[in-house]
Scaffold this active site. Structure first.
Site, PDB file in Angstrom:
ATOM      1  N   ASP A  67       0.818  -1.218   0.000  1.00 14.24           N
ATOM      2  CA  ASP A  67       0.000   0.000   0.000  1.00 14.24           C
ATOM      3  C   ASP A  67       0.848   1.263   0.000  1.00 14.24           C
ATOM      4  O   ASP A  67       2.068   1.229   0.162  1.00 14.24           O
ATOM      5  CB  ASP A  67      -0.942   0.009   1.215  1.00 14.24           C
ATOM      6  N   ASN A 136      -7.816  -3.284  14.342  1.00 16.79           N
ATOM      7  CA  ASN A 136      -9.184  -3.563  13.889  1.00 16.79           C
ATOM      8  C   ASN A 136      -9.226  -4.734  12.903  1.00 16.79           C
ATOM      9  O   ASN A 136     -10.255  -5.012  12.307  1.00 16.79           O
ATOM     10  CB  ASN A 136      -9.818  -2.318  13.255  1.00 16.79           C
ATOM     11  N   HIS A 138      -7.300  -5.030  10.110  1.00 14.93           N
ATOM     12  CA  HIS A 138      -6.971  -4.760   8.712  1.00 14.93           C
ATOM     13  C   HIS A 138      -5.634  -5.377   8.316  1.00 14.93           C
ATOM     14  O   HIS A 138      -4.734  -5.497   9.143  1.00 14.93           O
ATOM     15  CB  HIS A 138      -7.004  -3.248   8.400  1.00 14.93           C
ATOM     16  N   GLU A 143      -9.721  -2.282   5.259  1.00 19.05           N
ATOM     17  CA  GLU A 143     -10.383  -1.983   6.522  1.00 19.05           C
ATOM     18  C   GLU A 143     -11.657  -2.831   6.685  1.00 19.05           C
ATOM     19  O   GLU A 143     -12.180  -3.388   5.712  1.00 19.05           O
ATOM     20  CB  GLU A 143     -10.770  -0.500   6.564  1.00 19.05           C
TER      21      GLU A 143
END
Length: 236
Positions: A67, A136, A138, A143
């Site tokens: 990313d 979380n 990811h 996400e």
């Protein structure tokens, strides 16, 4: 699923670097999928040490990073291209033209996503994908959502991700709100996946991801279906 418990962060980094170096030694022209963040730094440091000792050769290796932030130039010290150059690429004998990071300054982000997917395909796919995991769940910047995103795409970063990354910026307002990231399909098509998790704050999410229901609400849970997954973790 191969679970490796590390005694501390240094041991985690060594174990992870062992997996990566074995891949490079077995296939010198392999394609490595790489990750950024604080957890992989020790792994890259260990790889650099072994390179300096002559134990590993990166001259034929090709890389694709997961990313990049939208809006950051490669020379911005918070960009992921800059991170990779500083922590690995500039310290080993890899050819810079063989290293790939999404272009955060692309004029057309949709076009850049398509280009990146095509690039991965042209390289023959990813032999080994290194992953960290967000609190979380990811992986990359995939996400929590109502569905799994398949290919490289633009993502609005979750508030918890922005807060977690704020420590790298002077103020939280400077943290980019969008990023380009490989999709779940790209990650799952890697021949091998190496997931690393460090610190007590990762224990709960690792439990959910590896032993809970497979759901896009916990993106990393999809890894339960990967045929060759190694997880190196330390929760102390």
């Amino acid at each position: 699923m191969n679970l490796l418990k590390a005694s501390d962060y240094k041991d985690l980094s060594r174990k992870a670097a062992n997996v990566i170096s074995a891949q490079v030694i077995l296939k010198p022209d392999c394609v490595l999928g790489l990750a950024t963040g604080s957890t992989p730094i020790g792994t890259y440091k260990q790889l650099v040490e072994w390179y300096e000792k002559g134990d590993i050769d990166f001259s034929e290796v090709k890389t694709v990073n997961l990313d990049e932030y939208c809006g950051l130039s490669p020379d911005n010290d918070q960009s992921y291209r800059y991170f990779m150059n500083q922590n690995l690429f500039s310290q080993v004998n890899i050819k810079l033209e063989n290293t790939n990071v999404p272009n955060g300054l692309a004029a057309d982000y949709e076009e850049e996503c398509s280009r990146y997917d095509k690039l991965i395909a042209e390289l023959g796919g990813i032999d080994l994908q290194l992953l960290g995991i967000g609190r979380n769940g990811h992986i990359g910047f995939n996400e929590p959502d109502v569905s799994f995103e398949k290919t490289t795409h633009i993502v609005n970063l979750d508030e918890s991700t922005i807060e977690a990354n704020a420590r790298f910026f002077q103020t939280i307002d400077e943290v980019p709100k969008k990023a380009l990231t490989m999709g779940i399909k790209s990650i799952m098509q890697a021949k091998k996946v190496l997931l690393i998790a460090n610190g007590p704050d990762k224990k709960e999410i690792i439990e959910k991801a590896l032993h809970g229901p497979v759901t896009p609400d916990v993106p990393a849970s999809i890894l339960q279906f990967h045929p060759d997954l190694t997880v190196v973790y330390c929760f102390d």
